[in-house]
Design a protein around this motif. Structure first.
Motif, PDB file in Angstrom:
ATOM      1  N   THR A  14      -7.720 -21.344   0.760  1.00 12.94           N
ATOM      2  CA  THR A  14      -7.075 -20.775  -0.366  1.00 12.94           C
ATOM      3  C   THR A  14      -5.541 -20.558  -0.273  1.00 12.94           C
ATOM      4  N   LEU A  15      -4.906 -21.161  -1.276  1.00 13.14           N
ATOM      5  CA  LEU A  15      -3.463 -21.091  -1.319  1.00 13.14           C
ATOM      6  C   LEU A  15      -3.020 -20.307  -2.284  1.00 13.14           C
ATOM      7  N   THR A  16      -2.179 -19.338  -1.922  1.00 17.94           N
ATOM      8  CA  THR A  16      -1.746 -18.337  -2.954  1.00 17.94           C
ATOM      9  C   THR A  16       0.060 -18.124  -2.782  1.00 17.94           C
ATOM     10  N   ASN A  17       0.473 -17.833  -3.785  1.00 19.00           N
ATOM     11  CA  ASN A  17       2.193 -17.524  -3.989  1.00 19.00           C
ATOM     12  C   ASN A  17       2.313 -16.351  -3.379  1.00 19.00           C
ATOM     13  N   ASP A  18       3.673 -15.630  -3.360  1.00 15.20           N
ATOM     14  CA  ASP A  18       3.935 -14.729  -2.829  1.00 15.20           C
ATOM     15  C   ASP A  18       3.289 -13.595  -3.920  1.00 15.20           C
ATOM     16  N   ALA A  19       3.286 -13.726  -5.039  1.00 13.61           N
ATOM     17  CA  ALA A  19       2.604 -12.623  -6.071  1.00 13.61           C
ATOM     18  C   ALA A  19       1.207 -12.490  -5.889  1.00 13.61           C
ATOM     19  N   GLY A  20       0.357 -13.405  -4.921  1.00  8.65           N
ATOM     20  CA  GLY A  20      -0.834 -13.269  -4.751  1.00  8.65           C
ATOM     21  C   GLY A  20      -1.774 -13.865  -5.750  1.00  8.65           C
ATOM     22  N   LEU A  58      -7.275 -18.433  10.048  1.00 14.77           N
ATOM     23  CA  LEU A  58      -5.800 -18.038  10.284  1.00 14.77           C
ATOM     24  C   LEU A  58      -5.046 -17.947   8.767  1.00 14.77           C
ATOM     25  N   THR A  59      -4.290 -17.069   8.819  1.00 16.06           N
ATOM     26  CA  THR A  59      -3.219 -16.807   7.485  1.00 16.06           C
ATOM     27  C   THR A  59      -1.956 -17.548   8.023  1.00 16.06           C
ATOM     28  N   VAL A  60      -1.332 -18.259   7.043  1.00 14.06           N
ATOM     29  CA  VAL A  60      -0.130 -18.932   7.437  1.00 14.06           C
ATOM     30  C   VAL A  60       0.692 -18.924   6.137  1.00 14.06           C
ATOM     31  N   ALA A  61       2.111 -18.341   6.372  1.00 12.34           N
ATOM     32  CA  ALA A  61       2.776 -18.647   5.472  1.00 12.34           C
ATOM     33  C   ALA A  61       3.974 -19.483   5.715  1.00 12.34           C
ATOM     34  N   VAL A  62       4.129 -20.441   4.831  1.00 10.77           N
ATOM     35  CA  VAL A  62       4.854 -21.695   5.010  1.00 10.77           C
ATOM     36  C   VAL A  62       6.044 -21.608   4.030  1.00 10.77           C
ATOM     37  N   GLU A  63       7.454 -21.578   4.664  1.00  9.42           N
ATOM     38  CA  GLU A  63       8.575 -21.534   3.711  1.00  9.42           C
ATOM     39  C   GLU A  63       8.639 -22.892   3.326  1.00  9.42           C
ATOM     40  N   PRO A  64       9.473 -22.818   2.238  1.00 11.85           N
ATOM     41  CA  PRO A  64       9.787 -23.983   1.176  1.00 11.85           C
ATOM     42  C   PRO A  64      10.359 -25.033   2.246  1.00 11.85           C
ATOM     43  N   GLU A  65      10.975 -25.129   3.236  1.00 11.13           N
ATOM     44  CA  GLU A  65      11.601 -26.294   3.948  1.00 11.13           C
ATOM     45  C   GLU A  65      10.460 -26.699   4.626  1.00 11.13           C
ATOM     46  N   ASP A  66       9.569 -26.155   4.843  1.00 16.40           N
ATOM     47  CA  ASP A  66       8.328 -26.769   5.611  1.00 16.40           C
ATOM     48  C   ASP A  66       7.190 -27.234   4.697  1.00 16.40           C
ATOM     49  N   ALA A 127       8.205 -26.381  -5.525  1.00 17.09           N
ATOM     50  CA  ALA A 127       9.596 -26.578  -4.737  1.00 17.09           C
ATOM     51  C   ALA A 127      10.063 -24.926  -4.665  1.00 17.09           C
ATOM     52  N   GLY A 128      10.735 -24.800  -3.469  1.00 12.03           N
ATOM     53  CA  GLY A 128      11.344 -23.355  -3.434  1.00 12.03           C
ATOM     54  C   GLY A 128      10.294 -22.073  -3.421  1.00 12.03           C
ATOM     55  N   GLN A 129       9.146 -22.147  -3.175  1.00 11.32           N
ATOM     56  CA  GLN A 129       8.252 -21.079  -3.195  1.00 11.32           C
ATOM     57  C   GLN A 129       7.646 -21.245  -1.862  1.00 11.32           C
ATOM     58  N   ARG A 130       7.468 -19.876  -1.175  1.00 12.25           N
ATOM     59  CA  ARG A 130       6.657 -19.517   0.161  1.00 12.25           C
ATOM     60  C   ARG A 130       5.254 -19.914  -0.471  1.00 12.25           C
ATOM     61  N   LEU A 131       4.465 -20.664   0.690  1.00  9.11           N
ATOM     62  CA  LEU A 131       3.107 -20.928   0.392  1.00  9.11           C
ATOM     63  C   LEU A 131       2.171 -20.057   1.277  1.00  9.11           C
ATOM     64  N   ASN A 132       1.257 -19.339   0.899  1.00  8.05           N
ATOM     65  CA  ASN A 132       0.474 -18.627   1.667  1.00  8.05           C
ATOM     66  C   ASN A 132      -0.964 -19.242   1.777  1.00  8.05           C
ATOM     67  N   PHE A 133      -1.476 -19.515   2.951  1.00 12.34           N
ATOM     68  CA  PHE A 133      -2.793 -20.300   3.056  1.00 12.34           C
ATOM     69  C   PHE A 133      -3.729 -19.371   3.885  1.00 12.34           C
ATOM     70  N   GLN A 134      -4.995 -19.141   3.486  1.00 17.18           N
ATOM     71  CA  GLN A 134      -6.240 -18.535   4.215  1.00 17.18           C
ATOM     72  C   GLN A 134      -6.834 -19.794   4.560  1.00 17.18           C
ATOM     73  N   VAL A 135      -7.048 -19.891   6.165  1.00 18.48           N
ATOM     74  CA  VAL A 135      -7.848 -21.315   6.365  1.00 18.48           C
ATOM     75  C   VAL A 135      -8.824 -20.894   7.282  1.00 18.48           C
ATOM     76  N   LYS A 136      -9.803 -21.532   7.162  1.00 17.57           N
ATOM     77  CA  LYS A 136     -10.881 -21.782   8.192  1.00 17.57           C
ATOM     78  C   LYS A 136     -11.423 -23.281   8.226  1.00 17.57           C
ATOM     79  N   ILE A 137     -11.253 -23.285   9.801  1.00 18.79           N
ATOM     80  CA  ILE A 137     -11.308 -24.791  10.529  1.00 18.79           C
ATOM     81  C   ILE A 137     -12.970 -25.032  10.509  1.00 18.79           C
ATOM     82  N   VAL A 138     -13.408 -25.954   9.695  1.00 20.48           N
ATOM     83  CA  VAL A 138     -14.704 -26.186   9.656  1.00 20.48           C
ATOM     84  C   VAL A 138     -15.434 -27.239  10.552  1.00 20.48           C
TER      85      VAL A 138
END
Length: 161
Positions: A14-20, A58-66, A127-138
């Protein structure tokens, strides 16, 4: 088996923005399957998944440059409506293929309409947004030689180009 280059990896996410707000999710559908190390997913998420194993969450926050890069005002321009020959109705949000300054094709989105002026934006919508991922490896498996050669995972029953 650990996630590494040339592994076919299946994830629920599930991918969310900083506002959830949910931007995208595999919930209710099939997992996303990608070829690790081939640039099939954004760089920051791929780095975070390296070395993980089936069942890991895992929960991953990805900054815009990545992710999709910083927002660039240079990719916004105003064109004349006459540049859109053959399109009867222009609407904000419509997307078109256009030539980028480097000659490559890019997708531009109409951001504003004002008379004969059409403002288009060549930035990726995230572009320009931090992306927040909740990931489960299946699942993790060795990719086939054909998948490695093609640079992406093939679906059930092979691949159809």
């Amino acid at each position: 088996m650990l996630i590494a280059a040339n592994k076919a990896v299946s994830i629920d996410y599930t991918l969310t923005n900083d506002a959830g707000e949910v931007i995208d999710s595999s919930a209710g559908g099939a997992p996303l399957v990608y070829l690790h190390g081939a640039g099939n997913i954004i760089q920051g998420l791929e780095k975070a998944l390296e070395g993980k194993s089936t069942g890991d969450e895992l929960t991953v926050a990805v900054e815009p440059e990545d992710a999709y890069g910083e927002y660039s005002a240079e990719l916004v321009s105003t064109l004349s409506r006459s540049m859109f020959e053959g399109v009867d109705e222009l609407e904000v949000g419509m997307q078109f293929h256009a030539s980028a300054p480097d000659g490559q094709m890019q997708i531009v989105t109409i951001r504003d309409l004002d008379g004969d002026d059409v403002t288009v934006d060549g930035n990726h919508p995230l572009a320009g947004q931090r992306l927040n991922f909740q990931v489960k490896i299946v699942d993790i498996r060795d990719a086939s030689q054909e998948e490695i050669a093609h640079g992406h995972v093939h679906g059930e029953g092979g691949h159809h180009h």
